[in-house]
Design an enzyme around this catalytic site. Structure first.
Site, PDB file in Angstrom:
ATOM      1  CB  ILE A  20      24.450  22.307  35.349  1.00  0.00           C
ATOM      2  CG1 ILE A  20      22.926  22.368  35.511  1.00  0.00           C
ATOM      3  CG2 ILE A  20      25.077  23.622  35.795  1.00  0.00           C
ATOM      4  CD1 ILE A  20      22.461  22.467  36.958  1.00  0.00           C
ATOM      5  CG  ASP A  55      35.505   9.061  42.513  1.00  0.00           C
ATOM      6  OD1 ASP A  55      34.617   9.839  42.908  1.00  0.00           O
ATOM      7  OD2 ASP A  55      35.617   7.888  42.915  1.00  0.00           O
ATOM      8  CE1 TYR A 147      21.021  17.362  44.574  1.00  0.00           C
ATOM      9  CE2 TYR A 147      19.083  18.659  45.107  1.00  0.00           C
ATOM     10  CZ  TYR A 147      20.209  18.464  44.337  1.00  0.00           C
ATOM     11  OH  TYR A 147      20.533  19.372  43.347  1.00  0.00           O
ATOM     12  CE  LYS A 151      23.458  20.073  45.186  1.00  0.00           C
ATOM     13  NZ  LYS A 151      24.720  20.353  44.464  1.00  0.00           N
ATOM     14  CB  VAL A 180      18.343  22.386  35.812  1.00  0.00           C
ATOM     15  CG1 VAL A 180      18.997  22.747  34.485  1.00  0.00           C
ATOM     16  CG2 VAL A 180      18.574  23.505  36.830  1.00  0.00           C
TER      17      VAL A 180
END
Length: 259
Positions: A20, A55, A147, A151, A180
């Site tokens: 992305i 980083d 995860y 988010k 995606v």
């Protein structure tokens, strides 16, 4: 869609070296913006922007990269916090170390980059921050607990930052993609026992029956950072084929009713 008002604006895109982030970088450059890619593997520099090793889990690295981008452009107008890592597992299976790594990169990474950029964004006439969030922030997905939590934090962060900085002329929004077609998803598919079946399942859970493209997500980011979106703040823009909001009948069910 052309965005001539991005001509001359300067942007940084974290995780801009692939997936992305790469698509967002290309879209911004096509719209006239100068873009610095911040990534662990940023790729080659270009005349319209440096490629900077960064980083996002390390504050010194972030501050040095943002400073280098500002030195190169003389300004900073757009920040796209896209760098992130995935994680699989339930709350029982996910270790403390995995939790720390996901939150360090996905949440605190966006915090560090935004914090370093804010003094420069306050001087911009068209300041915008966009976070790459996820359908996982609003929809329960199996085996994605760390995860998803990261988010969900990004979604809350987006709204809180929008409230804090709108009066300073800095708009903050996020884009929420579905699944995606990125190198990370391709690696997950390759590791599955039956890659073809796993791909079919990923397609089936999205109402438009296919994976989202990185270019579609980039188009949404392009809108959110554009001055044309000057009344858009604290918003999540879904690019998920309707996964968040639509509940369609399975095609075979519709066919059986029609018969």
């Amino acid at each position: 869609m052309q965005h001539p008002e991005l001509d001359g604006l300067a942007a940084v895109v974290t995780g801009g070296g692939s997936g992305i982030g790469r698509a967002v970088t290309a879209a911004l450059r096509a719209a006239g913006a100068r873009v610095a890619v911040l990534d662990l593997n940023p790729g080659p520099a270009r005349p319209d922007g440096p490629a900077l090793n960064c980083d996002v889990a390390d504050d010194d690295s972030v501050r040095a990269a943002v400073a280098a981008a500002v030195d190169a452009f003389g300004r900073l107008d757009i920040v796209v916090n896209n760098a992130g890592i995935g994680a699989q597992g339930t709350v029982e299976e996910t270790t403390d170390a995995e939790w720390r790594q996901v939150l360090e990169v996905n949440v605190l990474g966006a915090v560090r980059v935004s914090r370093a950029a804010l003094p420069h964004l306050r001087r911009s006439p068209a300041a915008a921050i966009v976070h790459t969030c996820s359908i996982a922030a609003t929809t329960g997905l199996p085996n994605r607990v760390a995860y998803s939590a990261s988010k969900g934090a990004i979604l809350a962060l987006t709204r809180a930052m929008a409230a804090d900085h709108l009066a300073e002329g800095i708009r903050v929004n996020c884009v929420n993609p579905g699944t995606v077609d990125t190198p990370w998803v391709q690696r997950l598919l390759a590791a599955a026992d039956d890659p073809a079946a796993e791909l079919a399942a990923l397609r089936a859970r999205q109402p438009h029956r296919r994976l989202v493209t990185a270019e579609e997500v980039a188009a949404a980011v392009l809108y959110l950072v554009s001055p044309r979106a000057s009344s858009t703040a604290g918003t999540m823009l879904e690019v998920d084929g309707g996964m968040h909001s639509l509940r369609l009948r399975a095609p075979e069910t519709v066919e059986s009713i029609e018969r």
